[in-house]
Design an enzyme around this catalytic site. Structure first.
Site, mmCIF file in Angstrom:
data_model
loop_
_atom_site.group_PDB
_atom_site.id
_atom_site.type_symbol
_atom_site.label_atom_id
_atom_site.label_comp_id
_atom_site.label_asym_id
_atom_site.label_seq_id
_atom_site.Cartn_x
_atom_site.Cartn_y
_atom_site.Cartn_z
ATOM 1 N N GLU A 309 6.569 -29.077 3.228
ATOM 2 C CA GLU A 309 7.547 -28.770 2.176
ATOM 3 C C GLU A 309 6.882 -28.654 0.805
ATOM 4 O OE1 GLU A 309 12.073 -30.115 3.316
ATOM 5 O OE2 GLU A 309 11.030 -31.353 1.881
ATOM 6 N N HIS A 338 -5.032 -35.294 26.095
ATOM 7 C CA HIS A 338 -4.648 -34.753 27.404
ATOM 8 C C HIS A 338 -3.579 -33.685 27.261
ATOM 9 C CE1 HIS A 338 -6.934 -37.912 29.526
ATOM 10 N NE2 HIS A 338 -6.706 -38.550 28.380
ATOM 11 N N LYS A 451 20.806 -23.884 4.329
ATOM 12 C CA LYS A 451 21.839 -24.869 3.950
ATOM 13 C C LYS A 451 23.108 -24.142 3.515
ATOM 14 C CE LYS A 451 19.363 -28.862 2.122
ATOM 15 N NZ LYS A 451 19.131 -29.613 0.886
HETATM 16 O O1 PA5 Z 1 11.737 -34.009 0.416
HETATM 17 C C1 PA5 Z 1 12.875 -33.644 0.213
HETATM 18 O O2 PA5 Z 1 13.318 -33.463 -0.924
HETATM 19 C C2 PA5 Z 1 13.837 -33.424 1.367
HETATM 20 O O3 PA5 Z 1 13.227 -33.561 2.582
HETATM 21 C C3 PA5 Z 1 14.976 -34.425 1.292
HETATM 22 O O4 PA5 Z 1 14.473 -35.722 1.383
HETATM 23 C C4 PA5 Z 1 15.991 -34.192 2.392
HETATM 24 O O5 PA5 Z 1 16.458 -32.867 2.343
HETATM 25 C C5 PA5 Z 1 17.165 -35.143 2.261
HETATM 26 O O6 PA5 Z 1 17.747 -35.001 0.991
HETATM 27 P P1 PA5 Z 1 18.709 -36.101 0.410
HETATM 28 O O7 PA5 Z 1 17.921 -37.324 0.163
HETATM 29 O O8 PA5 Z 1 19.243 -35.493 -0.848
HETATM 30 O O9 PA5 Z 1 19.775 -36.325 1.423
#
Ligand code: PA5
Length: 489
Positions: A309, A338, A451
């Site tokens: 990310e 393995h 989303k």
């Molecule tokens: O790293 C990030 O920002 C995302 O992976 C969030 O942690 C994830 O989408 C969850 O978001 P939230 O904490 O707003 O529920």
């Protein structure tokens, strides 16, 4: 250093995790695949020094998303977390964490690493009367229903974690759990909930205040995947008896070590540069994380999110189309020898492999000398400990015979101090890599489109255009906007 050590701030280099990058060097794996590391370190000396100094300079500025670099020093959070954990101690048999992505992966990684193995199967005495812990980080109806059947929610403290306060997966789970709790406990249900969310904004913040939940804060300028050492992680850790002071010491010591702007002394900078050069110069843009420790298995899941990310971006900071990012892959030693190593040795030479090795395990397991067969007799009298590390070392050498680069991170042992160092080091490594790629490490625009389509499919008010687009594109069925959706954000 002496003064800092006296103050308990620094335990010295001997206890620090170590990075062995010899197996990236062209002297070992050949010129085609390896790097002349000393030359590269010299070439990038100033760039790296500038990046480290700049990150440390910017970290306190609002809007830079670098507040995670200060989490090791947030004594106030530690105090509040400990106070609450002490207050609820003995009241609950289970902790149920609801969260996803950065709100869950760090918690899973650290609890799996630091709690006694098979924690939830131990008796209360074996757990020192501390609660069991469960993470729901997905929305598989069967798993959720299954867990709710085995958990007595009346005896469960639910920690709902979402920075945005509106993540569909987390909030839908929360709505199910809250509903059951309320039916079973009436008004008292609120004492079984503790929320961790943004200080001011978001629907969960509103609900928490209206309903009177105990709340903890995901600090400003700390993104989900960098939040493990905020209350997001610290609270669940403290609730199951993990020593969070040890964790804070690990972060602080690593932070101090990584403030060093000299690349020859900074392991996060070294590994960031190695990965960057392997990608940009040698076309190796897959990054495998392979701990030789089952307790560290979920560190790989956490790393995958952090690396993917943070570094997978289509634009650089100057607005150019770049579509870059090394693809992270999770593996477990020795298990995946393995399953994946055949590919890594003989398939495309497009990977960099990070081994994590543990010098000293908590247990030493001797293999009894009970067979004299030539093929297995040699195992008798040795230890499983010797075997797992021999496998790590031999796999590394075999990979280098095939011209495959590997790096090895060694932890003295799997404890809070070392695991915190490891995670913090990987966070800093990611931030430095992001600067080398010249991208924004801390945003994630690429997850928004899907989303939006989900919201449209589920009938969220304000997403009618996406719903129409979906209908035109795929003729998908979608729900009409829901009258119950009082969207506030
Ligand atoms: O790293 C990030 O920002 C995302 O992976 C969030 O942690 C994830 O989408 C969850 O978001 P939230 O904490 O707003 O529920």
């Amino acid at each position: 250093v002496y003064l800092l050590r006296e103050k308990g701030y620094f335990r010295g280099l001997n206890n620090m995790i170590k990075l062995d990058y010899r197996y990236y060097d062209e002297m070992i794996i050949g010129q085609e695949n390896g790097l002349n590391l000393q030359e590269e370190f010299d070439k990038y000396k100033d760039t790296i020094a500038h990046i480290i100094a700049d990150l440390n300079k910017r970290k306190d500025k609002p809007g830079q998303w670098l507040q995670w670099m200060n989490l090791g020093y947030s004594e106030e959070t530690v105090w509040y977390v400990k106070e609450y954990a002490a207050m609820v101690q003995g009241r609950f048999d289970n902790i149920l964490v609801l969260g996803i992505g950065g709100s869950a992966l760090g918690g899973i990684a650290v609890t799996e690493a630091l709690l006694k193995p098979y924690w939830n199967l131990l008796t209360p005495e074996q757990r020192n009367d501390l609660p069991r812990i469960f993470f729901l980080d997905n929305i598989d109806p069967d798993t959720i229903a299954g867990l709710l059947k085995v958990l007595d929610l009346k005896k469960t403290l639910v920690n709902v974690i979402t920075k945005s306060g509106s993540t569909a997966e987390t909030m839908s789970q929360f709505m199910i759990v809250k509903n059951i709790l309320e039916q079973e406990l009436g008004d008292e249900y609120r004492y079984n909930i503790v929320s961790t969310t943004d200080k001011k904004t978001g629907i969960l913040r509103q609900i928490s205040e209206q309903e009177g939940y105990k709340t903890f804060v995901v600090p400003d300028d700390v993104g989900g995947r960098f939040s493990v050492f905020s209350a997001v992680g610290l609270l669940p850790f403290a609730l199951v008896g993990i020593d969070i002071d040890e964790i804070m010491n690990g972060i602080k010591d690593m932070d101090l070590a990584l403030k060093n702007t000299d690349i020859k002394e900074n392991i996060a900078a070294q590994n960031a540069l190695i990965h960057y050069l392997m990608d940009t110069k040698k076309g190796k843009n897959l990054s495998v994380m392979m701990p030789y420790s089952s307790r560290l298995k979920y560190v790989s899941d956490w790393y995958v999110q952090l690396w993917a990310e943070s570094l997978g971006k289509n634009k650089d900071k100057d607005g150019n189309d770049v579509h870059i990012g090394p693809t992270p892959i999770k593996a477990l030693g020795a298990t995946d020898q393995h399953s994946q190593i055949q590919l890594y040795n003989e398939g495309p030479n497009d990977k960099v492999i990070n081994f994590i090795r543990v010098a000293e395990f908590d247990n030493t397991l001797e293999i009894p000398n009970i067979f004299e067969y030539t093929g297995i007799g040699y195992l008798g009298g040795k230890t499983i400990n010797q075997l797992i590390n021999a496998e790590a070392d031999s796999t590394r050498v075999a990979l280098s015979d095939y011209g495959r680069p590997t790096v090895t991170i060694t932890l003295d042992r799997v404890d809070g101090y070392n695991v915190a160092q490891l995670l913090y080091m990987l966070e800093v490594q990611t931030a430095i890599a992001g600067e080398l790629y010249n991208i924004n490490t801390f945003n994630q625009p690429g997850v928004e489109q899907a989303k939006n389509y989900t919201y449209a499919l589920m009938g969220r008010v304000g997403y009618e255009e996406s719903a129409q687009a979906l209908k035109e594109k795929f003729c998908l069925l979608y729900t009409s906007p829901s009258p119950r959706d009082r969207s506030v954000s």
